[in-house]
Design a protein around this motif. Structure first.
Motif, mmCIF file in Angstrom:
data_model
loop_
_atom_site.group_PDB
_atom_site.id
_atom_site.type_symbol
_atom_site.label_atom_id
_atom_site.label_comp_id
_atom_site.label_asym_id
_atom_site.label_seq_id
_atom_site.Cartn_x
_atom_site.Cartn_y
_atom_site.Cartn_z
ATOM 1 N N GLU A 1 0.383 -1.099 -0.249
ATOM 2 C CA GLU A 1 -0.132 -0.025 0.121
ATOM 3 C C GLU A 1 0.945 1.307 0.165
ATOM 4 O O GLU A 1 0.050 1.973 -0.923
ATOM 5 C CB GLU A 1 -1.153 -0.354 1.130
ATOM 6 N N ARG A 2 2.295 1.044 0.319
ATOM 7 C CA ARG A 2 3.000 2.528 1.166
ATOM 8 C C ARG A 2 3.524 2.815 -0.774
ATOM 9 O O ARG A 2 3.335 3.867 -1.073
ATOM 10 C CB ARG A 2 4.322 2.613 1.700
ATOM 11 N N LEU B 1 1.651 4.300 -2.797
ATOM 12 C CA LEU B 1 0.580 5.291 -2.290
ATOM 13 C C LEU B 1 2.016 6.313 -3.041
ATOM 14 O O LEU B 1 1.983 7.457 -3.896
ATOM 15 C CB LEU B 1 0.926 5.957 -0.886
ATOM 16 N N LEU C 1 -5.994 5.682 -8.101
ATOM 17 C CA LEU C 1 -5.784 5.752 -6.217
ATOM 18 C C LEU C 1 -6.555 4.796 -5.120
ATOM 19 O O LEU C 1 -6.415 3.232 -4.800
ATOM 20 C CB LEU C 1 -4.538 5.594 -5.315
ATOM 21 N N SER C 2 -8.096 5.308 -5.019
ATOM 22 C CA SER C 2 -8.751 4.332 -4.422
ATOM 23 C C SER C 2 -9.779 3.197 -4.784
ATOM 24 O O SER C 2 -10.133 2.265 -4.288
ATOM 25 C CB SER C 2 -10.320 4.984 -4.081
ATOM 26 N N ARG D 1 -6.727 0.815 -6.685
ATOM 27 C CA ARG D 1 -6.200 0.368 -6.237
ATOM 28 C C ARG D 1 -6.038 -0.341 -4.566
ATOM 29 O O ARG D 1 -5.700 -1.252 -4.495
ATOM 30 C CB ARG D 1 -4.522 0.715 -6.832
ATOM 31 N N GLN D 2 -6.729 0.877 -3.765
ATOM 32 C CA GLN D 2 -6.347 0.333 -2.611
ATOM 33 C C GLN D 2 -7.719 -0.741 -2.381
ATOM 34 O O GLN D 2 -7.240 -1.202 -0.942
ATOM 35 C CB GLN D 2 -6.770 1.346 -2.198
ATOM 36 N N LYS D 3 -8.458 -0.002 -2.875
ATOM 37 C CA LYS D 3 -9.996 -1.396 -2.393
ATOM 38 C C LYS D 3 -8.964 -2.741 -2.405
ATOM 39 O O LYS D 3 -9.647 -3.395 -2.090
ATOM 40 C CB LYS D 3 -11.138 -1.048 -3.607
ATOM 41 N N GLN E 1 -6.278 -4.189 -3.048
ATOM 42 C CA GLN E 1 -4.984 -4.229 -1.863
ATOM 43 C C GLN E 1 -5.936 -4.588 -0.706
ATOM 44 O O GLN E 1 -5.928 -6.322 -0.112
ATOM 45 C CB GLN E 1 -4.270 -2.971 -1.945
ATOM 46 N N GLN E 2 -6.721 -3.468 -0.158
ATOM 47 C CA GLN E 2 -7.513 -4.208 0.689
ATOM 48 C C GLN E 2 -8.150 -5.600 0.933
ATOM 49 O O GLN E 2 -8.507 -6.215 1.850
ATOM 50 C CB GLN E 2 -8.807 -3.422 1.312
#
Ligand SMILES: Nc1ncnc2c1ncn2[C@@H]1O[C@H](COP(=O)(O)OP(=O)(O)O)[C@@H](O)[C@H]1O
Ligand SMILES: [Mg+2]
Lengths: 228, 425
Positions: B49-50, B53, B289-290, B292-294, B296-297
């Motif tokens: 995640e880092r 970002l 980003l959002s 990919r974050q989803k 990733q989560q």
């Protein structure tokens, strides 16, 4: 005669849930006065330990009343019986029943874990009691590092830690040779001298003679009772 | 008073654990590996995640990037009549965007062309970026040597450039590169600065159409346009191909972060109107980003769920050993009951032991996890981040495992009849 500390009235004890149940105690009437020293004799299987367990509030009667210090404990809950065992009764077993992984000091401490007093406030008391059974130099040892006689003295110290009014001993010298057995019996004599009531099981008539009164049990019934 | 008794209980619990060190260690192992893998999984998740970002954040979450792309299917009749293929964002689009769409702070034009760069007899295939000075700031393209492009360069149509250090060696420049002239299409651009070598990563590289070779040459937008125009000719094995793309890229910076998605939608409909053939793409870093974050989560949850299975197995292991211990220590339980222990004291004793085992196991597991992460990152180069919250989570989970796995054995122990327990050999 002082008021009885123990009073059994028509006590029966059965074992097992299904018929035929094992009828172990068949109508026991027994009073023990405060400060009295009573020995119980009888053949193996006659119900001596069963009787002592009842006296020690480890079990409830199937029938009949048990008054301890005037209170009818046959109606008490498990927690209330635990409290009585903790505060009013000291047990001494034939096989010592020390907790092997704990030191002498910690074994003596165990009853304090279940009482109201704080541990810190009773450290001195533990040392005193261990001292009184002559084991002050062994307090950090494990039971496996002690002889049988020493183990039994630790068990006596443990029984005394809450200053009980009643001492119950189930063949305390059964696993000891005569010399160490004599030491243990002398210790019990001392405790009786100090005013505690003692009920002791033994099959040795000589040991029974040290008590004030003998109760002979045969097949769940008291057949003989009298001064030793 | 209560707490002190409890400490004593813990101490005596530890005593029986220390009494059987091998068994205690074996009992702990399940929790150790369970917690170790949970820690490692969470660390890898946090690392990814880092990284994400860093990668996408570099694009600027307040920015929207429009790229011109060559349409997939070329109209053949059009190609025959006109040998120059012309597509993409136009100056007219740019003007319309600036004039009609509200809340735009900047709309920076970018022209990109592949060029052969000469320095003496050495040459490099490079990518010429004609950019405004703000572009370099926006993407944190900072120089390590020399200076960056300025507005004055742009106004004066100066023939200056800022390059990546990677290409200097290939061009035979080993000493101070400032002042060297690079020949590009018969023009000479003089090096005024060298960029720090922190090139774009993964997605950001793709979004800005920067290639992996790090052969970017940044020149003032106006200078390049005045000297080279917007047409470019690529010669490829005999045939040559000419393209005319007015703007390869427009980087739009939105004033208000909340308005990024709205602005993106407005840009989308404007471009759709002007370009029915879809010869552009709209990149919204915030959206990417959002998304990919989803993803990733979801991935993290799956990883942790898998790791938790070993924790579950660890808990079952503790319960199993504790049940055996209860049988083995029946006599001790009887003795304690005879000495005045209530049922809840026995329960507390066994729960304390299981919780102590599992918490120590959890602590060791955290260390194992940290070690595992070190080894993994060392050998694979993956990014990982051990967070305090993951450590706290693992420790609380292992404590909970101890309590849950202790409940059944503890209740069994407390339910024993004192006399039967005492008679047990
Ligand atoms: N918890 C128990 N469950 C079933 N039977 C028991 C239990 N305790 C004792 N008994 C039985 O009761 C009888 C008397 O036992 P006990 O009181 O131990 O005798 P003693 O101590 O006089 O040798 C024996 O036949 C024994 O098997
Ligand atoms: Mg017996």
């Amino acid at each position: 005669m002082k008021a009885p500390i123990i009073s059994l009235q028509g006590v029966h004890k059965y074992y097992g849930d299904c018929e035929p149940r094992l009828h172990v105690l068949k109508g026991i009437d027994l009073d023990v006065a405060e400060g009295e020293y009573v020995s119980i004799t009888g053949t193996s299987g006659s119900g001596k330990s069963t009787l002592l367990n009842l006296l020690g509030c480890l079990d409830n009667t199937s029938n009949g009343a048990y008054l301890l210090n005037g209170r009818d404990v046959s109606l008490y809950s498990d927690d209330e019986l635990s409290k009585i065992r903790n505060e009013d009764i000291g047990f001494i077993f034939q096989s010592f029943n020390l907790i092997p992984q704990l030191t002498v000091f910690e074994n003596v401490q165990v009853p304090l874990l279940y009482g109201a007093r704080s541990i810190a406030a009773t450290t001195d008391l533990c040392h005193e009691v261990i001292d009184s059974v002559g084991l002050s130099d062994r307090s950090e040892h494990r039971p496996t590092q002690l002889s049988g006689g020493e183990c039994q003295r630790v068990a006596i110290a443990r029984a005394l830690i809450n200053d009980p009014v009643l001492l119950l001993a189930d063949e305390p010298t059964g696993n000891l040779d005569s010399t160490t057995g004599e030491e243990v019996l002398a210790l019990i004599d001392d405790l009786h001298q100090q005013g505690r009531s003692v009920v002791m099981i033994t099959h040795d008539p000589e040991v029974a003679n040290r008590s004030q009164r003998r109760v002979d049990l045969r097949d769940g019934i008291i057949v003989e009772e009298g001064a030793a | 008073m209560i707490s002190q008794k409890h400490l004593e209980l813990v101490r005596m619990g530890l005593r029986s654990l220390v009494g059987y060190p091998m068994r205690t260690v074996l009992t702990m192992l399940g929790v150790v590996f369970g917690v170790g893998s949970v820690i490692a999984m969470l660390a890898l998740g946090a690392g990814a995640e880092r990284e994400l970002l860093k990668e996408i954040g570099r694009l600027g979450i307040q920015n929207i990037i429009i790229n011109s792309i060559k349409p997939e299917v070329q109209d053949t009749s059009n190609q025959r009549s006109n040998w120059i293929s012309s597509y993409g964002i136009t100056f007219k689009d740019h003007r319309q965007i600036v004039d009609t769409i509200p809340g735009i702070e900047k709309a920076l034009p970018v022209h990109v062309s592949k060029k052969t760069v000469w320095q003496g007899s050495k040459r490099v295939e490079g990518t010429l970026y004609a950019v405004t000075p703000e572009h370099l700031d926006m993407f944190q393209l900072n120089t390590s040597v020399g200076r960056n492009l300025t507005h004055l360069d742009d106004e004066k149509l100066s023939r200056v450039c800022v390059v990546r250090s990677g290409m200097l060696k290939e061009l035979g420049i080993y000493q101070d590169p400032i002042g060297f002239g690079l020949n590009i299409d018969k023009e000479t651009f003089y090096i005024v600065g060298v960029l720090k070598d922190d090139s774009f990563l993964g997605y950001a590289r793709k979004a800005l159409s920067v290639d992996a070779k790090s052969s970017e040459i940044y020149v003032p937008y106006s200078s390049a346009l005045r000297r080279h125009g917007t047409r470019s000719i690529t010669r490829r094995s005999g045939s040559s191909e000419a393209t005319d793309v007015e703007l390869n890229q427009v980087v739009i910076s939105v004033t208000d972060l909340d308005q990024v998605l709205v602005t993106a939608r407005m840009l989308g409909s404007l471009l759709e109107r002007n370009h029915p053939e879809k010869d552009y793409e709209l990149v919204v870093p915030l959206e990417v980003l959002s998304q990919r974050q989803k993803t990733q989560q979801v991935f993290n949850i799956a990883l942790v769920a898998i790791a938790s299975i070993s924790l579950l197995v660890g808990g079952i292991g503790i319960a199993n050993i504790m049940l055996a211990t209860v049988t083995e220590r029946t006599k001790e339980i009887g003795v304690r009951r005879a000495l005045g222990a209530r049922r809840r004291h026995i329960i507390a004793q066994f729960l304390t032991e299981t919780t102590t085992i599992s918490t120590i196991g959890g602590g060791v597991g955290v260390l194992v996890g940290i070690g595992l992460v070190q080894v993994l990152t060392f050998f694979t180069g993956w990014s990982a981040a051990i967070t305090l919250s993951s450590v706290a989570l693992s420790l609380s989970i292992s404590m909970a495992v101890g309590i849950v796995s202790g409940i059944y054995p503890a209740r069994r122990a407390a339910g024993l009849d004192p006399i039967s327990a005492l008679r047990h050999e």
